[in-house]
Design a protein around this motif. Structure first.
Motif, short mmCIF file in Angstrom:
data_model
loop_
_atom_site.label_atom_id
_atom_site.label_comp_id
_atom_site.label_asym_id
_atom_site.label_seq_id
_atom_site.Cartn_x
_atom_site.Cartn_y
_atom_site.Cartn_z
N GLU A 125 0.85 -1.18 0.00
CA GLU A 125 0.00 0.00 0.00
C GLU A 125 0.89 1.24 0.00
OE1 GLU A 125 -3.23 0.01 -0.30
OE2 GLU A 125 -3.42 -2.18 -0.24
N PHE A 126 0.27 2.40 -0.18
CA PHE A 126 1.01 3.66 -0.20
C PHE A 126 1.88 3.80 1.05
CE2 PHE A 126 1.30 8.03 1.35
CZ PHE A 126 1.84 8.70 0.28
N GLU A 127 1.31 3.50 2.22
CA GLU A 127 2.03 3.68 3.48
C GLU A 127 3.23 2.74 3.59
OE1 GLU A 127 -2.02 5.28 3.92
OE2 GLU A 127 -1.22 3.38 3.16
N ASN A 128 3.11 1.54 3.04
CA ASN A 128 4.23 0.60 3.08
C ASN A 128 5.39 1.08 2.21
OD1 ASN A 128 1.55 -1.33 3.18
ND2 ASN A 128 3.14 -2.01 4.58
N THR B 292 0.06 1.52 11.76
CA THR B 292 -0.64 0.88 12.88
C THR B 292 -2.14 1.09 12.77
OG1 THR B 292 1.28 1.21 14.34
CG2 THR B 292 -0.85 0.78 15.39
N ALA B 293 -2.55 2.32 12.49
CA ALA B 293 -3.98 2.64 12.41
C ALA B 293 -4.68 1.87 11.29
CB ALA B 293 -4.17 4.14 12.21
N LYS B 294 -3.98 1.66 10.18
CA LYS B 294 -4.57 0.97 9.04
C LYS B 294 -4.23 -0.52 9.00
CE LYS B 294 -4.71 5.14 6.17
NZ LYS B 294 -4.34 5.76 4.87
N TYR C 217 4.92 9.71 11.93
CA TYR C 217 3.69 9.75 11.12
C TYR C 217 3.40 8.40 10.48
CZ TYR C 217 0.55 10.81 7.25
OH TYR C 217 -0.49 10.78 6.36
N PHE C 218 4.40 7.81 9.83
CA PHE C 218 4.15 6.56 9.12
C PHE C 218 3.94 5.39 10.09
CE2 PHE C 218 5.61 8.65 5.22
CZ PHE C 218 4.68 8.13 4.33
N SER C 219 4.60 5.43 11.24
CA SER C 219 4.35 4.39 12.25
C SER C 219 2.89 4.44 12.68
CB SER C 219 5.27 4.59 13.45
OG SER C 219 6.62 4.42 13.08
#
Length: 333
Positions: A29-32, A230-232, A224-226
Motif C-alpha cells: 500500500e502507499f504507506e508501506n 498501525t492505524a490501518k 507519522y508513518f508508524s
C-alpha cells in the motif's frame, strides 16, 4: 557561478526523477512503500554517506555550535512535518493542485529565507531575482490549473469544504517545509568550515548538512508513518515475496533523493552570497519541470484536453524563463 547552476540543475533532475521507481512496487500500500522509502532515505543512507565519506565526521558534528545545531534540528523537524502535510493535502485537492500550491509556497518563501538570514543584496540583483521567482510562480500556478482541468473529468468536482481544507493544509505544509532552506542557510557555512578543518574536500560539507536535516526531519516522518501503518493495520503487508524487490526500489529512490539534496547544498555554496536563494529556486523549479515531463513520457496526460495541455506547456515555459532570470540576477552580483 556556472558550476553552481549546473549542480542546482542536476539536483533538480534527480529530485524530479526519484519517485519513478515507486510505480513498480508490488503488493504494498502507499504507506508501506513510502514508509520504507523514508526509513531508508532519512536514517540509513545519511549515516552510510556521512560516516563513509566524511573523515572525522564525529569531530565535525562536535565542532558545530549548539545554537546552530538546535536551529537546524528544529527547522528540519518542521520540514518533516511539512512533507507529511503535503501528503494529506493531496487527499483533499489532488496531486497536481496540491503539488503546485506546496512547491509554489516553498519556492516563494524558501527562496527568500536566505535573504532574511543573511541580508539583502544590491537592489538591482534583488529585484531581478524576485522577478525571476515571480515568473516561476506564474508557471507553477499555470501548471496547477492544467492539473485541475485534467482532474476535473477524472475525479469530478471537489467539495468546497474539502478544497478549502486541502489548500490550507498545502500552504501550511509548504511554509513548514521551508525549514529545509533555513537549516541549510544557518548551518552551511559553519559545517563547511568544520569539514575543511578536518581535512575533507569542500563538496563533503553538503553531505554533513543533509545528514542533520534528514535525521531530524526523519523523526517527524517516522512518527507519522508508524501511526498510519498501525492505524490501518498495514504492518503485515511487509511480509510479501516482493519485499526484496520493493526494498531495492525504495533504496534507489532514497539514493536519488538524498543525492539531490546534497547536490543542492553544494550548488548553494558554489553560487556564492545569493546561492541559497538562487540554488533553491532552480532546484525546486527543475524538479517540478522534470516531474511534469516524466508524467508526459509515461502518458499521464494522454487523455488530457487541448486546453489542459496548453496550460501545462505555458506553465513549463514560464518556469524555464523564470529560472533563467534568476540565474541572470545572480550573475549581476
Amino acid at each position: 557561478m556556472i558550476e553552481g547552476i549546473i549542480w542546482a540543475i542536476m539536483a533538480g533532475l534527480m529530485l524530479g526523477l526519484y519517485a519513478l521507481p515507486e510505480k513498480y512496487a508490488k503488493d504494498f500500500e502507499f504507506e508501506n512503500t513510502w514508509g520504507l522509502f523514508f526509513a531508508i532515505n532519512t536514517f540509513l543512507i545519511p549515516n552510510i554517506a556521512a560516516f563513509g565519506l566524511i573523515d572525522g565526521f564525529s569531530e565535525v558534528l562536535a565542532a558545530i555550535p549548539m545554537s546552530v545545531l538546535i536551529g537546524m534540528g528544529v527547522s528540519s523537524f518542521l520540514w518533516g512535518i511539512g512533507v507529511m502535510m503535503w501528503g494529506k493535502a493531496i487527499n483533499h485537492i489532488g496531486l497536481s493542485l496540491g503539488f503546485s500550491i506546496f512547491i509554489g509556497t516553498i519556492i516563494l518563501v524558501g527562496s527568500l529565507i536566505p535573504f532574511m538570514v543573511g541580508g539583502l543584496p544590491d537592489t538591482q540583483v534583488f529585484i531581478t531575482i524576485l522577478a525571476g521567482i515571480a515568473v516561476v510562480l506564474i508557471g507553477v500556478v499555470t501548471n496547477g490549473r492544467a492539473g485541475i482541468l485534467r482532474q476535473k473529468d477524472e475525479e469530478g468536482e471537489q467539495k468546497k469544504g474539502s478544497m478549502s481544507t486541502g489548500i490550507m493544509i498545502a500552504v501550511i505544509g509548504g511554509l513548514l517545509a521551508t525549514g529545509f532552506s533555513y537549516a541549510n542557510t544557518v548551518g552551511g557555512a559553519v559545517i563547511h568550515e568544520a569539514c575543511q578543518q578536518a581535512g575533507n574536500p569542500e563538496w563533503v560539507s553538503a553531505i554533513a548538512v543533509m545528514y542533520i536535516i534528514y535525521i531530524f526531519g526523519g523523526i517527524a516522518i517516522a512518527a507519522y508513518f508508524s501511526w498510519q501503518l498501525t492505524a490501518k493495520k498495514l504492518w503485515g503487508r511487509f511480509r510479501t515475496p516482493s519485499f526484496g524487490r520493493n526494498t531495492l526500489l525504495a533504496t534507489i529512490m532514497g539514493i536519488f533523493n538524498f543525492a539531490a539534496s546534497a547536490a543542492f547544498a553544494y550548488a548553494a555554496f558554489k553560487l556564492g552570497n545569493n546561492g541559497g536563494t538562487v540554488g533553491y529556486a532552480i532546484f525546486n523549479t527543475v524538479s517540478v519541470a522534470v516531474a511534469i515531463v516524466s508524467g508526459l513520457i509515461t502518458k499521464e496526460w494522454v487523455n488530457a484536453s487541448f486546453k489542459a495541455k496548453g496550460s501545462l506547456y505555458l506553465g513549463l515555459a514560464c518556469m524555464i524563463v523564470g529560472i533563467v532570470i534568476v540565474a541572470v540576477g545572480n550573475g549581476l552580483s
